[in-house]
Design an enzyme around this catalytic site. Sequence first.
Site, PDB file in Angstrom:
ATOM      1  N   PRO A   1       2.171   4.740   1.775  1.00 21.15           N
ATOM      2  CG  PRO A   1       0.107   5.332   0.843  1.00 21.15           C
ATOM      3  CD  PRO A   1       1.535   5.799   0.991  1.00 21.15           C
ATOM      4  CB  CYS A   2       3.751  -0.292   1.251  1.00 15.99           C
ATOM      5  SG  CYS A   2       4.418  -0.304   2.915  1.00 15.99           S
ATOM      6  CG  HIS A   3      -1.126   0.774   5.031  1.00 18.05           C
ATOM      7  ND1 HIS A   3      -0.286   1.876   5.039  1.00 18.05           N
ATOM      8  CD2 HIS A   3      -2.385   1.262   5.114  1.00 18.05           C
ATOM      9  CE1 HIS A   3      -1.017   2.981   5.134  1.00 18.05           C
ATOM     10  NE2 HIS A   3      -2.301   2.632   5.181  1.00 18.05           N
TER      11      HIS A   3
END
Length: 185
Positions: free
Chosen positions: A143-145
Amino acid sequence: MSKFTPLEKIPDNAHYCRMNSPVGELTLIADDKGLHALLWDNFYQQPQCEILLHRLTHNPNALCLQAPRQQLTEYFLGERQQFDLPLVLSGTTFQQQTWRQLQTIPYAKTISYGEQALALGNKNKARAVGMANGMNPISIIIPCHRVIGSTGKLTGFGGGVDRKAWLLAFEGKTSSNTPSSTEFA
């Protein structure tokens, strides 16, 4: 010197499929070892996309793609907050450390690039963390978001900042259904 990209290491025997999602069409690439990539539809305009997909097998029914597709469907239905998939990560040591750290960020929570750099042991590497996050081959699942600018501003994201905003809002909304979760910052 060319920049290393994790997509260079995807084996020729991998399979891919495309799936629709609320954030657009996604391409999943996997083999018997696990998931190698989740690509956004904007990748289709890049020259390396045709080269990559041409050497792989388009097989939506491949066994190795069933669990990733199912878990992403559950995520987008608000039924899944953690992924349980074998992931095949090809990157530099620093990239892999950065991607592993991303997986520790709780659902619907955000941290800054500086906080992520500090968690990796060096608060001065926020820019390097941002670059490594930008090379993340398996967005959403890794989850780089959930990483934002130090001012709270949404910055760079492979799928586009509008999709980053959508994912964070979606997680914030669906986390309210779970008493142990908290809203994102």
